[in-house]
Design a protein around this motif. Structure first.
Motif, PDB file in Angstrom:
ATOM      1  N   GLU A  92      52.440  43.766  31.004  1.00  0.00           N
ATOM      2  CA  GLU A  92      52.571  44.189  32.391  1.00  0.00           C
ATOM      3  C   GLU A  92      51.240  44.776  32.857  1.00  0.00           C
ATOM      4  OE1 GLU A  92      55.459  43.587  34.131  1.00  0.00           O
ATOM      5  OE2 GLU A  92      55.822  42.528  32.241  1.00  0.00           O
ATOM      6  N   ALA A  93      50.947  44.583  34.132  1.00  0.00           N
ATOM      7  CA  ALA A  93      49.693  45.087  34.689  1.00  0.00           C
ATOM      8  C   ALA A  93      49.916  45.586  36.108  1.00  0.00           C
ATOM      9  CB  ALA A  93      48.614  44.004  34.663  1.00  0.00           C
ATOM     10  N   ARG A  94      48.997  46.431  36.554  1.00  0.00           N
ATOM     11  CA  ARG A  94      49.007  46.946  37.922  1.00  0.00           C
ATOM     12  C   ARG A  94      47.807  46.348  38.648  1.00  0.00           C
ATOM     13  NH1 ARG A  94      46.242  51.298  39.839  1.00  0.00           N
ATOM     14  NH2 ARG A  94      45.769  51.902  37.679  1.00  0.00           N
ATOM     15  N   ALA A  95      48.072  45.679  39.766  1.00  0.00           N
ATOM     16  CA  ALA A  95      47.016  45.008  40.519  1.00  0.00           C
ATOM     17  C   ALA A  95      46.414  45.964  41.550  1.00  0.00           C
ATOM     18  CB  ALA A  95      47.570  43.772  41.215  1.00  0.00           C
ATOM     19  N   VAL A  96      45.099  46.035  41.567  1.00  0.00           N
ATOM     20  CA  VAL A  96      44.388  46.874  42.534  1.00  0.00           C
ATOM     21  C   VAL A  96      43.360  45.998  43.253  1.00  0.00           C
ATOM     22  CG1 VAL A  96      42.879  48.861  42.859  1.00  0.00           C
ATOM     23  CG2 VAL A  96      44.687  48.933  41.113  1.00  0.00           C
ATOM     24  N   VAL A  97      43.476  45.899  44.562  1.00  0.00           N
ATOM     25  CA  VAL A  97      42.514  45.137  45.356  1.00  0.00           C
ATOM     26  C   VAL A  97      41.270  45.999  45.550  1.00  0.00           C
ATOM     27  CG1 VAL A  97      42.091  43.953  47.530  1.00  0.00           C
ATOM     28  CG2 VAL A  97      44.389  43.930  46.528  1.00  0.00           C
ATOM     29  N   LEU A  98      40.122  45.503  45.108  1.00  0.00           N
ATOM     30  CA  LEU A  98      38.888  46.278  45.168  1.00  0.00           C
ATOM     31  C   LEU A  98      38.261  46.169  46.559  1.00  0.00           C
ATOM     32  CD1 LEU A  98      37.421  45.299  41.686  1.00  0.00           C
ATOM     33  CD2 LEU A  98      38.966  47.175  42.283  1.00  0.00           C
ATOM     34  N   THR A  99      37.577  47.214  46.947  1.00  0.00           N
ATOM     35  CA  THR A  99      37.001  47.266  48.301  1.00  0.00           C
ATOM     36  C   THR A  99      35.564  47.772  48.245  1.00  0.00           C
ATOM     37  OG1 THR A  99      37.833  49.522  48.639  1.00  0.00           O
ATOM     38  CG2 THR A  99      39.249  47.707  49.362  1.00  0.00           C
ATOM     39  N   GLY A 100      34.873  47.597  49.363  1.00  0.00           N
ATOM     40  CA  GLY A 100      33.566  48.198  49.549  1.00  0.00           C
ATOM     41  C   GLY A 100      32.537  47.770  48.520  1.00  0.00           C
ATOM     42  N   GLU A 101      31.741  48.742  48.086  1.00  0.00           N
ATOM     43  CA  GLU A 101      30.633  48.471  47.176  1.00  0.00           C
ATOM     44  C   GLU A 101      31.115  47.901  45.854  1.00  0.00           C
ATOM     45  OE1 GLU A 101      28.102  49.008  43.809  1.00  0.00           O
ATOM     46  OE2 GLU A 101      29.912  50.205  44.172  1.00  0.00           O
ATOM     47  N   GLU A 102      32.260  48.392  45.368  1.00  0.00           N
ATOM     48  CA  GLU A 102      32.750  47.899  44.085  1.00  0.00           C
ATOM     49  C   GLU A 102      33.104  46.421  44.183  1.00  0.00           C
ATOM     50  OE1 GLU A 102      35.845  49.131  40.525  1.00  0.00           O
ATOM     51  OE2 GLU A 102      36.384  49.624  42.601  1.00  0.00           O
ATOM     52  N   ARG A 103      33.797  46.038  45.250  1.00  0.00           N
ATOM     53  CA  ARG A 103      34.137  44.625  45.426  1.00  0.00           C
ATOM     54  C   ARG A 103      32.881  43.779  45.501  1.00  0.00           C
ATOM     55  NH1 ARG A 103      32.448  40.414  48.627  1.00  0.00           N
ATOM     56  NH2 ARG A 103      33.961  38.717  48.362  1.00  0.00           N
ATOM     57  N   ASP A 104      31.908  44.217  46.322  1.00  0.00           N
ATOM     58  CA  ASP A 104      30.693  43.432  46.521  1.00  0.00           C
ATOM     59  C   ASP A 104      29.904  43.295  45.215  1.00  0.00           C
ATOM     60  OD1 ASP A 104      31.439  43.299  49.152  1.00  0.00           O
ATOM     61  OD2 ASP A 104      30.033  44.835  49.837  1.00  0.00           O
ATOM     62  N   ARG A 105      29.823  44.371  44.457  1.00  0.00           N
ATOM     63  CA  ARG A 105      29.069  44.343  43.202  1.00  0.00           C
ATOM     64  C   ARG A 105      29.713  43.403  42.196  1.00  0.00           C
ATOM     65  NH1 ARG A 105      30.253  47.450  38.953  1.00  0.00           N
ATOM     66  NH2 ARG A 105      31.381  48.928  40.286  1.00  0.00           N
ATOM     67  N   LEU A 106      31.030  43.449  42.091  1.00  0.00           N
ATOM     68  CA  LEU A 106      31.705  42.618  41.109  1.00  0.00           C
ATOM     69  C   LEU A 106      31.761  41.157  41.557  1.00  0.00           C
ATOM     70  CD1 LEU A 106      34.516  45.052  39.951  1.00  0.00           C
ATOM     71  CD2 LEU A 106      32.352  44.508  38.835  1.00  0.00           C
ATOM     72  N   PHE A 107      31.852  40.915  42.854  1.00  0.00           N
ATOM     73  CA  PHE A 107      31.787  39.530  43.324  1.00  0.00           C
ATOM     74  C   PHE A 107      30.394  38.960  43.048  1.00  0.00           C
ATOM     75  CE2 PHE A 107      31.387  36.074  46.418  1.00  0.00           C
ATOM     76  CZ  PHE A 107      32.567  35.379  46.158  1.00  0.00           C
ATOM     77  N   ALA A 108      29.352  39.768  43.251  1.00  0.00           N
ATOM     78  CA  ALA A 108      27.991  39.308  42.957  1.00  0.00           C
ATOM     79  C   ALA A 108      27.843  39.003  41.477  1.00  0.00           C
ATOM     80  CB  ALA A 108      26.981  40.371  43.389  1.00  0.00           C
ATOM     81  N   ARG A 109      28.465  39.799  40.630  1.00  0.00           N
ATOM     82  CA  ARG A 109      28.421  39.547  39.190  1.00  0.00           C
ATOM     83  C   ARG A 109      29.105  38.232  38.858  1.00  0.00           C
ATOM     84  NH1 ARG A 109      31.204  44.044  35.746  1.00  0.00           N
ATOM     85  NH2 ARG A 109      32.865  42.509  35.436  1.00  0.00           N
ATOM     86  N   ALA A 110      30.223  37.958  39.539  1.00  0.00           N
ATOM     87  CA  ALA A 110      30.924  36.693  39.330  1.00  0.00           C
ATOM     88  C   ALA A 110      30.057  35.517  39.768  1.00  0.00           C
ATOM     89  CB  ALA A 110      32.245  36.694  40.098  1.00  0.00           C
ATOM     90  N   VAL A 136      49.202  47.953  31.724  1.00  0.00           N
ATOM     91  CA  VAL A 136      50.049  49.140  31.714  1.00  0.00           C
ATOM     92  C   VAL A 136      50.424  49.428  30.270  1.00  0.00           C
ATOM     93  CG1 VAL A 136      52.215  50.148  32.496  1.00  0.00           C
ATOM     94  CG2 VAL A 136      50.929  48.615  34.009  1.00  0.00           C
ATOM     95  N   ALA A 137      50.009  50.594  29.768  1.00  0.00           N
ATOM     96  CA  ALA A 137      50.227  50.944  28.355  1.00  0.00           C
ATOM     97  C   ALA A 137      51.711  50.990  28.035  1.00  0.00           C
ATOM     98  CB  ALA A 137      49.578  52.282  28.043  1.00  0.00           C
ATOM     99  N   ARG A 138      52.081  50.289  26.969  1.00  0.00           N
ATOM    100  CA  ARG A 138      53.459  50.292  26.485  1.00  0.00           C
ATOM    101  C   ARG A 138      53.515  50.627  24.995  1.00  0.00           C
ATOM    102  NH1 ARG A 138      56.444  50.530  31.099  1.00  0.00           N
ATOM    103  NH2 ARG A 138      56.052  48.761  32.476  1.00  0.00           N
ATOM    104  N   GLY A 139      52.496  51.354  24.504  1.00  0.00           N
ATOM    105  CA  GLY A 139      52.463  51.682  23.098  1.00  0.00           C
ATOM    106  C   GLY A 139      51.901  50.567  22.246  1.00  0.00           C
ATOM    107  N   GLY A 140      51.209  49.619  22.851  1.00  0.00           N
ATOM    108  CA  GLY A 140      50.642  48.499  22.109  1.00  0.00           C
ATOM    109  C   GLY A 140      49.982  47.536  23.062  1.00  0.00           C
ATOM    110  N   PRO A 141      49.394  46.449  22.548  1.00  0.00           N
ATOM    111  CA  PRO A 141      48.651  45.516  23.399  1.00  0.00           C
ATOM    112  C   PRO A 141      49.529  44.584  24.221  1.00  0.00           C
ATOM    113  CG  PRO A 141      48.674  44.743  21.139  1.00  0.00           C
ATOM    114  CD  PRO A 141      49.345  46.080  21.132  1.00  0.00           C
ATOM    115  N   GLY A 142      50.837  44.580  23.975  1.00  0.00           N
ATOM    116  CA  GLY A 142      51.738  43.667  24.672  1.00  0.00           C
ATOM    117  C   GLY A 142      52.483  42.811  23.676  1.00  0.00           C
TER     118      GLY A 142
END
Length: 279
Positions: A92-110, A136-142
């Protein structure tokens, strides 16, 4: 309406634990299951991802540069709790939409790693979203996609082999300098390998010793190999932080590859028969 092309990829991905052929052969791919924004029904989509170290990976809602965001993006905005299948683990995972400088920096890296992302952005007026999927931590890697301990060892080992093969291929075809995403790929691999060996040393090997005392010489050798591999991993880390020369990094990756492949093969030869006999 179901997408037949996507379903073929999903079926192949699950049947081959993350490996697919054709257009996506050699690509980093995961299966992302979201909850429908309008229907509430689960939807599974194959998407490319970028390693990002730690407990998260990145996915990019490019939709091949179309004018609209893909459906899976709208779904995770409405319902950020998602399920990720890596081929080895389902978690399981939690999705976070990145914004601003972080989004731009990581898109440039991609884009630095694959100019195709820039081509998609040029085709559309919308800002292509970058999404971080935090496990999402569940006491192990999944949940590992294996039916026995012996099979689990092989599945995990093959995942390390595949990722190392991808990194070696990226180093062979890269530019004259070491790209930021390639650094992240290497460091993510190093951290995953460290975590795996730590888990074996502290949990798996003591369990095997208790149940199979005759395995002690093999486990002693495996622990010693963990120590040698840890030295090679640290030397690779140091090279990654001290140079932009891919030739130097390639040499360290090749040293690690040789040592690790021999280690994984020996571990499979020694441990898988023990688990198979017990089952």
């Amino acid at each position: 309406m179901p997408n037949d092309f996507n379903q073929q990829i999903i079926d192949e991905f699950r049947a081959n634990r993350g490996r697919v052929g054709g257009y996506f052969e050699g690509a980093r791919l995961l299966l992302l299951t979201t909850t429908g924004a309008r229907t509430g029904a689960p939807h599974t989509t194959p998407v490319g991802y970028l390693p990002d170290g730690g407990d998260r990976v990145l996915v990019i809602a490019s939709a091949a540069g179309s004018a609209r965001h893909p459906d899976w993006f709208h779904n995770l905005v409405a319902h950020p709790q998602v399920t990720v299948e890596s081929g080895v683990f389902t978690y399981e995972a939690r999705a976070v939409v990145l914004t601003g400088e972080e989004r731009d920096r990581l898109f440039a890296r991609a884009v630095e790693a694959d100019p195709g992302w820039a081509a998609y952005q040029e085709k559309t007026d919308r800002i292509i979203p970058v999404v971080a999927l935090h496990s999402v931590a569940r006491g192990g890697p999944g949940n590992i996609n294996a039916t026995s301990f012996g099979e689990a060892i092989k599945v995990v080992h093959d995942a390390f082999r595949r990722e190392l093969s991808l990194i070696r291929s990226e180093l062979a075809t890269g530019t004259a300098t070491l790209g930021a995403q390639l650094r992240v790929n290497c460091l993510t691999f190093c951290q995953g390998l460290h975590n795996h060996h730590t888990g074996e040393d502290t949990v798996l090997f003591p369990l095997i010793t208790e149940r199979h005392p005759g395995s002690t010489p093999a486990l002693t050798r495996l622990r010693e190999e963990h120590e040698r591999i840890a030295v090679l991993v640290e030397e690779l880390r140091e090279t990654l932080t001290s140079t932009t020369d891919p030739t130097a990094v390639r040499a360290e990756v090749e040293r690690l590859t040789t040592e690790l492949e021999a280690h994984l093969t020996y571990e499979e030869e020694e441990l898988i028969p023990l688990f198979d006999a017990a089952s």
